[in-house]
Design a protein around this motif. Sequence first.
Motif, short mmCIF file in Angstrom:
data_model
loop_
_atom_site.label_atom_id
_atom_site.label_comp_id
_atom_site.label_asym_id
_atom_site.label_seq_id
_atom_site.Cartn_x
_atom_site.Cartn_y
_atom_site.Cartn_z
N GLN A 1 0.95 -1.03 0.36
CA GLN A 1 -0.29 0.35 -0.03
C GLN A 1 0.83 1.18 0.01
O GLN A 1 0.50 2.51 -0.27
CB GLN A 1 -0.80 -0.15 0.87
CG GLN A 1 -1.85 -1.31 1.25
CD GLN A 1 -2.85 -0.89 2.02
OE1 GLN A 1 -2.46 0.22 3.00
NE2 GLN A 1 -4.00 -1.73 2.44
N PHE A 2 2.32 1.01 0.53
CA PHE A 2 2.78 2.75 0.28
C PHE A 2 3.99 3.01 -1.15
O PHE A 2 4.25 1.12 -2.50
CB PHE A 2 4.05 2.32 1.53
CG PHE A 2 5.09 3.62 1.32
CD1 PHE A 2 4.36 4.14 2.84
CD2 PHE A 2 5.87 3.96 1.18
CE1 PHE A 2 4.68 5.18 3.49
CE2 PHE A 2 6.61 5.17 1.07
CZ PHE A 2 6.12 5.83 2.74
N PRO A 3 3.62 3.93 -1.90
CA PRO A 3 4.16 4.26 -3.22
C PRO A 3 5.67 3.68 -3.12
O PRO A 3 6.48 4.12 -2.23
CB PRO A 3 3.70 5.59 -3.68
CG PRO A 3 2.75 5.89 -1.91
CD PRO A 3 2.82 5.07 -1.57
N THR A 4 5.48 4.03 -3.89
CA THR A 4 7.31 3.45 -4.38
C THR A 4 8.51 4.77 -4.84
O THR A 4 6.79 5.46 -4.68
CB THR A 4 8.18 2.38 -5.72
OG1 THR A 4 7.08 2.97 -6.77
CG2 THR A 4 7.69 1.00 -5.30
N VAL B 1 -3.54 17.82 2.59
CA VAL B 1 -3.55 16.47 2.93
C VAL B 1 -4.89 16.03 3.17
O VAL B 1 -4.37 14.19 3.81
CB VAL B 1 -1.94 16.84 4.37
CG1 VAL B 1 -1.60 16.04 4.86
CG2 VAL B 1 -1.19 17.40 2.99
N TRP B 2 -4.99 16.52 4.15
CA TRP B 2 -6.59 15.77 5.03
C TRP B 2 -6.95 15.02 4.10
O TRP B 2 -7.91 14.03 4.36
CB TRP B 2 -6.89 16.41 5.91
CG TRP B 2 -7.64 15.88 6.94
CD1 TRP B 2 -9.19 16.13 6.93
CD2 TRP B 2 -7.65 15.35 7.88
NE1 TRP B 2 -9.62 15.09 8.44
CE2 TRP B 2 -8.81 14.15 8.60
CE3 TRP B 2 -6.40 14.36 8.39
CZ2 TRP B 2 -8.43 13.28 9.86
CZ3 TRP B 2 -6.26 13.30 9.81
CH2 TRP B 2 -7.75 13.04 9.65
N ASP B 3 -7.67 16.23 3.18
CA ASP B 3 -8.41 15.50 2.27
C ASP B 3 -7.29 14.17 1.62
O ASP B 3 -8.53 13.11 1.12
CB ASP B 3 -8.51 17.13 1.30
CG ASP B 3 -9.62 16.36 0.31
OD1 ASP B 3 -10.86 16.49 0.78
OD2 ASP B 3 -9.59 16.44 -0.98
N GLU B 4 -6.42 14.60 0.39
CA GLU B 4 -5.92 13.01 0.05
C GLU B 4 -6.09 12.16 1.12
O GLU B 4 -5.88 10.59 0.71
CB GLU B 4 -4.57 13.31 -0.11
CG GLU B 4 -4.12 14.76 -1.31
CD GLU B 4 -5.02 14.55 -2.39
OE1 GLU B 4 -5.46 13.48 -3.06
OE2 GLU B 4 -5.55 15.45 -3.40
N TRP B 5 -5.50 12.32 2.40
CA TRP B 5 -5.64 11.36 3.21
C TRP B 5 -6.99 10.39 2.96
O TRP B 5 -7.74 8.95 3.15
CB TRP B 5 -5.86 11.30 4.79
CG TRP B 5 -6.07 10.20 5.77
CD1 TRP B 5 -6.40 10.29 6.64
CD2 TRP B 5 -5.67 8.90 5.75
NE1 TRP B 5 -6.84 9.55 7.20
CE2 TRP B 5 -6.20 8.28 6.99
CE3 TRP B 5 -4.57 8.43 5.39
CZ2 TRP B 5 -5.61 7.46 6.90
CZ3 TRP B 5 -4.24 7.14 5.30
CH2 TRP B 5 -4.67 6.32 6.80
N ASN B 6 -8.77 11.05 3.19
CA ASN B 6 -9.63 10.79 2.65
C ASN B 6 -9.86 9.77 1.94
O ASN B 6 -10.68 9.11 1.74
CB ASN B 6 -11.14 12.15 3.57
CG ASN B 6 -10.71 12.12 4.98
OD1 ASN B 6 -10.25 12.06 5.54
ND2 ASN B 6 -10.62 13.93 5.13
N ASN B 7 -9.34 10.24 0.65
CA ASN B 7 -10.07 9.58 -0.23
C ASN B 7 -8.57 8.37 -0.81
O ASN B 7 -8.05 8.02 -1.81
CB ASN B 7 -9.53 10.39 -1.30
CG ASN B 7 -10.28 11.66 -1.52
OD1 ASN B 7 -11.36 11.61 -1.60
ND2 ASN B 7 -9.51 12.63 -2.16
N LEU B 8 -7.68 8.43 0.73
CA LEU B 8 -6.63 7.76 0.61
C LEU B 8 -5.44 7.46 -0.83
O LEU B 8 -4.98 6.89 -1.28
CB LEU B 8 -7.33 5.88 0.35
CG LEU B 8 -7.55 5.44 1.42
CD1 LEU B 8 -9.17 4.39 0.90
CD2 LEU B 8 -7.00 5.37 2.69
N ASN B 9 -5.09 8.81 -0.68
CA ASN B 9 -4.13 8.97 -1.92
C ASN B 9 -2.53 9.13 -1.66
O ASN B 9 -2.15 9.96 -1.38
CB ASN B 9 -4.60 10.25 -2.93
CG ASN B 9 -4.11 10.37 -4.08
OD1 ASN B 9 -2.51 10.19 -4.51
ND2 ASN B 9 -4.45 11.05 -5.10
N VAL B 10 -2.10 8.16 -1.06
CA VAL B 10 -1.07 8.54 -0.46
C VAL B 10 0.32 9.18 -1.06
O VAL B 10 0.81 9.73 -0.84
CB VAL B 10 -0.49 7.08 0.27
CG1 VAL B 10 1.10 6.82 0.71
CG2 VAL B 10 -1.69 6.24 0.79
#
Length: 308
Positions: A81-84, A264-273
């Motif tokens: 789940q962690f991006p390269t 940052v918080w909005d991207e976390w809610n979208n699970l856009n790591v």
Amino acid sequence: MSAIMDTAANANRQAALVQGETVDTSAEAPTETDGVAVRRLARTGSRRSTMPPWLMQIVAPVLGLAFLVLLWQIIAMSNSQFPTPLLTLQEALKLFADPFYRTSPNDQGIGWNILASLQRVGVGFGLAALVGIPLGFMIGRFKFLSSMFGPIISLLKPVSPLAWLPIGLLVFKSANPAAIWSIFICSIWPMIINTAVGVQRVPQDYMNVARVLNLSEWKIISKILFPSVLPYMLTGVRLAIGTAWLVIVAAEMLTGGVGIGFWVWDEWNNLNVPHIIIAIVVIGVVGLLLEQLLVALAKAFTYEQVAS
């Protein structure tokens, strides 16, 4: 004769070892082999210091970044789940291809979010400078004010800046002024303390000369205190801007709206790591640029005494 003395010394050493005692060999004369080893170490040390300083300044940071990327890649390989780093770079290129798009109030490019955060930091930081620096001068100049405000500063300075956010929401009834209030209250303490310390460390001889010349208070502040206190004041400004940039990210996460913290918080809610990692890098780069800007300003206004 020397052979007899060496034999006796060896016998005594073996006897001490048998009895469990510690043998002190520090007094023994160095042998020829020891001298060769010392010369070899000296040559090795001189060989290590032959790298030019400018090359060292380039190679060391590059190796540090390479180590960070390698550690990042290892984490990404162990966690799917962690991006390269490569995937994050590709997302960053797409993101910064159009950083100032605007489709709705809650859907804007990262450029607008950075500018919104910088605007809040600029307002809160500027208000803190307008209040904190003169107050620091007065606290450092007058002992009565130092005794008066000292306990207040000691009591309020350790309070977390985010603890002031509910007070701002209660007073201002809006998220944007509350975030600016949090920046103001966290930025003012380094400016007050460093400015006051700088005033208190002005040599007493300067003040005696001002008293002999019967200078006015404005002349004392502008001609004596300000040049001497300027390095301390700029140190407080540097500390304050770093704290302000940290606080605005956390405050925007709680208050919402437009800003890098809310993004940052909005991207976390979208699970856009990948976007979260990009935002972390952007926050670090902007904070570094702000600090370097103030360092350059400090060097421009700080003078050194020239020996006569």
